[in-house]
Design a protein around this motif. Structure first.
Motif, PDB file in Angstrom:
ATOM      1  N   UNK A 146       4.151  11.636  -9.114  1.00 14.02           N
ATOM      2  CA  UNK A 146       4.653  12.226  -7.876  1.00 14.02           C
ATOM      3  C   UNK A 146       3.510  12.692  -6.980  1.00 14.02           C
ATOM      4  N   UNK A 147       2.508  11.881  -6.827  1.00 13.89           N
ATOM      5  CA  UNK A 147       1.380  12.208  -5.971  1.00 13.89           C
ATOM      6  C   UNK A 147       1.102  11.054  -5.033  1.00 13.89           C
ATOM      7  N   UNK A 148      -0.072  11.058  -4.473  1.00 10.74           N
ATOM      8  CA  UNK A 148      -0.486   9.979  -3.584  1.00 10.74           C
ATOM      9  C   UNK A 148      -1.659   9.245  -4.201  1.00 10.74           C
ATOM     10  N   UNK A 149      -1.672   7.944  -4.038  1.00 10.07           N
ATOM     11  CA  UNK A 149      -2.799   7.128  -4.471  1.00 10.07           C
ATOM     12  C   UNK A 149      -3.352   6.469  -3.222  1.00 10.07           C
ATOM     13  N   UNK A 150      -4.582   6.810  -2.894  1.00  9.37           N
ATOM     14  CA  UNK A 150      -5.184   6.307  -1.665  1.00  9.37           C
ATOM     15  C   UNK A 150      -5.778   4.915  -1.864  1.00  9.37           C
ATOM     16  N   UNK A 151      -6.369   4.680  -3.016  1.00 18.79           N
ATOM     17  CA  UNK A 151      -7.058   3.426  -3.238  1.00 18.79           C
ATOM     18  C   UNK A 151      -7.042   3.159  -4.741  1.00 18.79           C
ATOM     19  N   UNK A 152      -6.838   1.911  -5.138  1.00 25.15           N
ATOM     20  CA  UNK A 152      -6.800   1.560  -6.533  1.00 25.15           C
ATOM     21  C   UNK A 152      -7.528   0.242  -6.708  1.00 25.15           C
TER      22      UNK A 152
END
Length: 76
Positions: free
Chosen positions: A64-70
């Motif tokens: 339940x968070x944000x992922x900016x780059x993977x």
């Protein structure tokens, strides 16, 4: 492998994991190592599905968070 209290709420963080061919694993937070251990080498486990932010077990909650780059690399 567990890194207790590694995730801080409401703060951007960068997590990186390295796994070598023997399963030796290091978890980094913002460039600093925070945990080491042994895991099953990924190419020896049969995988049907792989997700980012979702577990392979239905009883686990979604991320339940944000992922900016993977990114995934084949080298450390």
């Amino acid at each position: 492998m567990t890194a207790a209290n590694a995730i801080a709420l409401n703060v951007w963080q960068m997590f990186t994991v390295t796994v070598d061919e023997t399963g030796a694993t290091t978890l980094y937070k913002n460039g600093a190592p925070i945990a080491t251990g042994e895991v099953d080498v990924p190419n020896t486990d049969a995988r049907v599905n792989n997700w980012i932010g979702r577990s392979g077990w239905t009883t686990d909650a979604l991320y339940r968070g944000r992922i900016d780059d993977m990114r995934i690399y084949n080298y450390a």
